[in-house]
Scaffold this motif. Sequence first.
Motif, mmCIF file in Angstrom:
data_model
loop_
_atom_site.group_PDB
_atom_site.id
_atom_site.type_symbol
_atom_site.label_atom_id
_atom_site.label_comp_id
_atom_site.label_asym_id
_atom_site.label_seq_id
_atom_site.Cartn_x
_atom_site.Cartn_y
_atom_site.Cartn_z
ATOM 1 N N ASN A 93 0.839 -1.233 -0.015
ATOM 2 C CA ASN A 93 0.171 -0.135 0.184
ATOM 3 C C ASN A 93 0.868 1.123 -0.200
ATOM 4 O OD1 ASN A 93 -2.282 -1.428 0.011
ATOM 5 N ND2 ASN A 93 -2.379 -1.505 2.260
ATOM 6 N N LEU A 94 1.987 1.255 0.811
ATOM 7 C CA LEU A 94 2.778 2.356 0.969
ATOM 8 C C LEU A 94 3.538 2.800 -0.392
ATOM 9 C CD1 LEU A 94 4.268 4.565 2.404
ATOM 10 C CD2 LEU A 94 6.028 2.825 3.092
ATOM 11 N N ILE A 95 4.052 1.614 -0.971
ATOM 12 C CA ILE A 95 4.674 1.714 -2.494
ATOM 13 C C ILE A 95 3.725 2.262 -3.551
ATOM 14 C CG2 ILE A 95 5.793 0.592 -4.366
ATOM 15 C CD1 ILE A 95 7.023 -1.139 -2.261
ATOM 16 N N LYS A 96 2.546 1.629 -3.636
ATOM 17 C CA LYS A 96 1.644 2.154 -4.408
ATOM 18 C C LYS A 96 1.184 3.520 -4.256
ATOM 19 C CE LYS A 96 -0.393 -2.221 -5.694
ATOM 20 N NZ LYS A 96 -1.731 -3.248 -5.771
ATOM 21 N N ASP A 97 0.964 4.100 -2.932
ATOM 22 C CA ASP A 97 0.753 5.462 -2.675
ATOM 23 C C ASP A 97 1.672 6.399 -3.097
ATOM 24 O OD1 ASP A 97 -1.742 4.715 -1.703
ATOM 25 O OD2 ASP A 97 -1.141 4.902 0.593
ATOM 26 N N MET A 98 3.029 6.041 -2.771
ATOM 27 C CA MET A 98 4.200 6.858 -3.096
ATOM 28 C C MET A 98 4.253 6.931 -4.526
ATOM 29 S SD MET A 98 6.808 5.936 0.057
ATOM 30 C CE MET A 98 8.065 7.254 -0.544
ATOM 31 N N ALA A 99 4.149 5.915 -5.336
ATOM 32 C CA ALA A 99 4.042 5.996 -6.672
ATOM 33 C C ALA A 99 3.169 7.053 -7.478
ATOM 34 C CB ALA A 99 3.721 4.525 -7.107
ATOM 35 N N ASN A 100 2.044 7.320 -6.697
ATOM 36 C CA ASN A 100 1.261 8.253 -7.323
ATOM 37 C C ASN A 100 1.549 9.642 -6.631
ATOM 38 O OD1 ASN A 100 -0.534 6.409 -8.656
ATOM 39 N ND2 ASN A 100 -1.214 5.752 -6.784
ATOM 40 N N GLU A 101 2.439 9.938 -6.011
ATOM 41 C CA GLU A 101 3.127 11.098 -5.396
ATOM 42 C C GLU A 101 4.301 11.576 -6.093
ATOM 43 O OE1 GLU A 101 3.412 10.517 -1.346
ATOM 44 O OE2 GLU A 101 1.360 10.094 -0.792
ATOM 45 N N GLY A 102 4.551 12.814 -6.021
ATOM 46 C CA GLY A 102 5.829 13.541 -6.402
ATOM 47 C C GLY A 102 6.082 13.127 -8.158
ATOM 48 N N GLN A 103 7.260 13.452 -8.686
ATOM 49 C CA GLN A 103 7.446 13.334 -10.195
ATOM 50 C C GLN A 103 8.422 12.247 -10.299
ATOM 51 O OE1 GLN A 103 9.178 17.096 -11.034
ATOM 52 N NE2 GLN A 103 8.181 17.144 -13.175
ATOM 53 N N GLY A 104 8.140 11.883 -11.504
ATOM 54 C CA GLY A 104 9.064 10.772 -12.069
ATOM 55 C C GLY A 104 9.924 11.405 -13.332
ATOM 56 N N PHE A 105 9.771 10.880 -14.576
ATOM 57 C CA PHE A 105 10.659 11.307 -15.678
ATOM 58 C C PHE A 105 10.196 12.661 -16.122
ATOM 59 C CE2 PHE A 105 10.696 6.634 -15.995
ATOM 60 C CZ PHE A 105 12.142 6.431 -15.834
ATOM 61 N N ILE A 106 11.162 13.549 -16.096
ATOM 62 C CA ILE A 106 10.954 14.933 -16.552
ATOM 63 C C ILE A 106 11.092 15.073 -18.108
ATOM 64 C CG2 ILE A 106 11.060 15.816 -14.360
ATOM 65 C CD1 ILE A 106 13.917 16.888 -15.006
ATOM 66 N N ASP A 107 11.803 14.280 -18.670
ATOM 67 C CA ASP A 107 12.145 14.402 -20.331
ATOM 68 C C ASP A 107 10.859 14.121 -21.003
ATOM 69 O OD1 ASP A 107 11.940 11.752 -20.113
ATOM 70 O OD2 ASP A 107 14.167 11.357 -20.649
ATOM 71 N N GLU A 108 10.818 14.552 -22.137
ATOM 72 C CA GLU A 108 9.595 14.128 -23.046
ATOM 73 C C GLU A 108 9.910 12.924 -23.886
ATOM 74 O OE1 GLU A 108 8.580 17.978 -24.828
ATOM 75 O OE2 GLU A 108 8.292 18.956 -23.144
ATOM 76 N N TYR A 109 10.724 12.180 -23.649
ATOM 77 C CA TYR A 109 10.998 10.907 -24.193
ATOM 78 C C TYR A 109 9.781 9.976 -24.342
ATOM 79 C CZ TYR A 109 12.995 6.617 -25.856
ATOM 80 O OH TYR A 109 13.527 5.293 -26.599
ATOM 81 N N LYS A 110 9.543 9.487 -25.504
ATOM 82 C CA LYS A 110 8.168 8.851 -26.019
ATOM 83 C C LYS A 110 8.427 7.332 -26.212
ATOM 84 C CE LYS A 110 5.770 12.460 -25.422
ATOM 85 N NZ LYS A 110 5.082 12.687 -24.209
ATOM 86 N N GLY A 111 9.947 6.758 -26.334
ATOM 87 C CA GLY A 111 10.061 5.462 -26.627
ATOM 88 C C GLY A 111 10.150 4.531 -25.299
ATOM 89 N N ILE A 112 10.872 3.582 -25.373
ATOM 90 C CA ILE A 112 10.842 2.365 -24.393
ATOM 91 C C ILE A 112 11.872 2.881 -23.031
ATOM 92 C CG2 ILE A 112 11.352 -0.036 -23.946
ATOM 93 C CD1 ILE A 112 8.898 0.105 -25.563
ATOM 94 N N ARG A 113 11.479 2.833 -22.167
ATOM 95 C CA ARG A 113 12.145 3.415 -20.772
ATOM 96 C C ARG A 113 12.540 2.166 -20.196
ATOM 97 N NH1 ARG A 113 11.308 9.044 -19.813
ATOM 98 N NH2 ARG A 113 9.420 9.840 -20.633
ATOM 99 N N ILE A 114 13.757 1.836 -19.842
ATOM 100 C CA ILE A 114 13.893 0.896 -19.006
ATOM 101 C C ILE A 114 14.964 1.179 -18.003
ATOM 102 C CG2 ILE A 114 15.929 -1.286 -18.970
ATOM 103 C CD1 ILE A 114 15.765 -1.020 -22.153
ATOM 104 N N LEU A 115 14.496 0.683 -16.600
ATOM 105 C CA LEU A 115 15.207 1.206 -15.424
ATOM 106 C C LEU A 115 15.776 0.250 -14.630
ATOM 107 C CD1 LEU A 115 14.772 3.739 -13.219
ATOM 108 C CD2 LEU A 115 12.652 2.774 -12.449
#
Length: 394
Positions: free
Chosen positions: A207-229
């Motif tokens: 629950n904590l991880i899912k809640d935190m995934a919806n908070e804050g900011q992720g990638f800020i570039d405008e890339y539209k292809g495949i993102r590997i992390l």
Amino acid sequence: MKKKVLFVIDSLHSGGAEKSLVSLLSLFDYENYDVDLLTFKQGGLYVPLLSKNVTLINSPDIFSKMELSISNLIKSKEYKIALWRVNTSISLRVKSKITNIKHGAQLMWTRLDNVIPKLDEEYDVAIAYSQGTPTYYVAEKVSAKKKLCWVNIDYKFAGYNRKFDFEYYEKFNNIVAVSKVCTDVLKDVFPEFKDKIITIYDIISENLIKDMANEGQGFIDEYKGIRILTIGRLVYQKGYEYAIEAAKYLKNKNIDFRWYVIGEGDLKNQLKNIVKDYNLQDNFKFLGTFTNPYPFIKECNIYCQPSRFEGFGLAIAEARILNKPIVATNFDIVYDQIRDGENGLIAEMNGYSVSKNIQRLIEEKNLKRKIINNIKMEQVSTEREIEKVLKLLE
């Protein structure tokens, strides 16, 4: 009357053990326990996430002095510490050549043991939440009725000297391993302690991880292809060379991708140079560290863990919670979480194999869909492991 508990860990900077400890302390029983936490390095990425019920206590002065350069120590007129640092550097180089002790924490403790005072406070329970220095410190410098220590790596691969560690582990009531494979390895290395070695998985709150995934900011570039992390410290254990090599193969296949890394570490400059040598600057990005990495996991297309060895693989579990298809190398403990072709893909420990498995996830849509659907059916959260921890404290 509340029992007094001490946790000891190297730091609260980025890392699986650090994140696991913060999660554990968020679920702790503070009605019955007073909790102190000692970290050898002050501050850190996860300090803001630490429960307000935890009291941070000061570590021995020597640890803060070790973070200063010798020239700065001399400028501050800390001549004795500066001389000790010089002698230590010489001594450890000699010892690493003439003894079977090679691990940095073990070598360093041969010098620290004589200069670190015992902790004045007495505890009902003292817990070393990581192998190495925290374990040696709790064994030698802390007075407690019960002592517990955590091992969150594959001991055989980590380079520790069994003979050196034996006398320290002998002083603990229980040795906690964070996975079944870790437990089996420890029992094989230390059969004398098999009756006090137990398994308690890293605590993960879905629950904590899912809640935190919806908070804050992720990638800020405008890339539209495949993102590997990939998430993990920039150290030898994490196998980033395999990832960069895999990126080179993917680029040669004209696959549109960007590979992002969350983490810091001693190999950062070396890894950046490899990326430059392969002309991958547009494809392989080092993002640094984040208190909340979950928006990045949520937004990526594929999660990759190219490690040489792990204790459990906390980032893999977090990616599973967020339903991401995973490619991981075939370190022993990966099989605790990943079933090849069912809920992820397992590659050999080389860049070519990693790239081929990533390419499969990109091109074989039915396989990717199957893996994601299987992950959605799994129970990954381990919050109930806190019950095992509290039982050990009784």
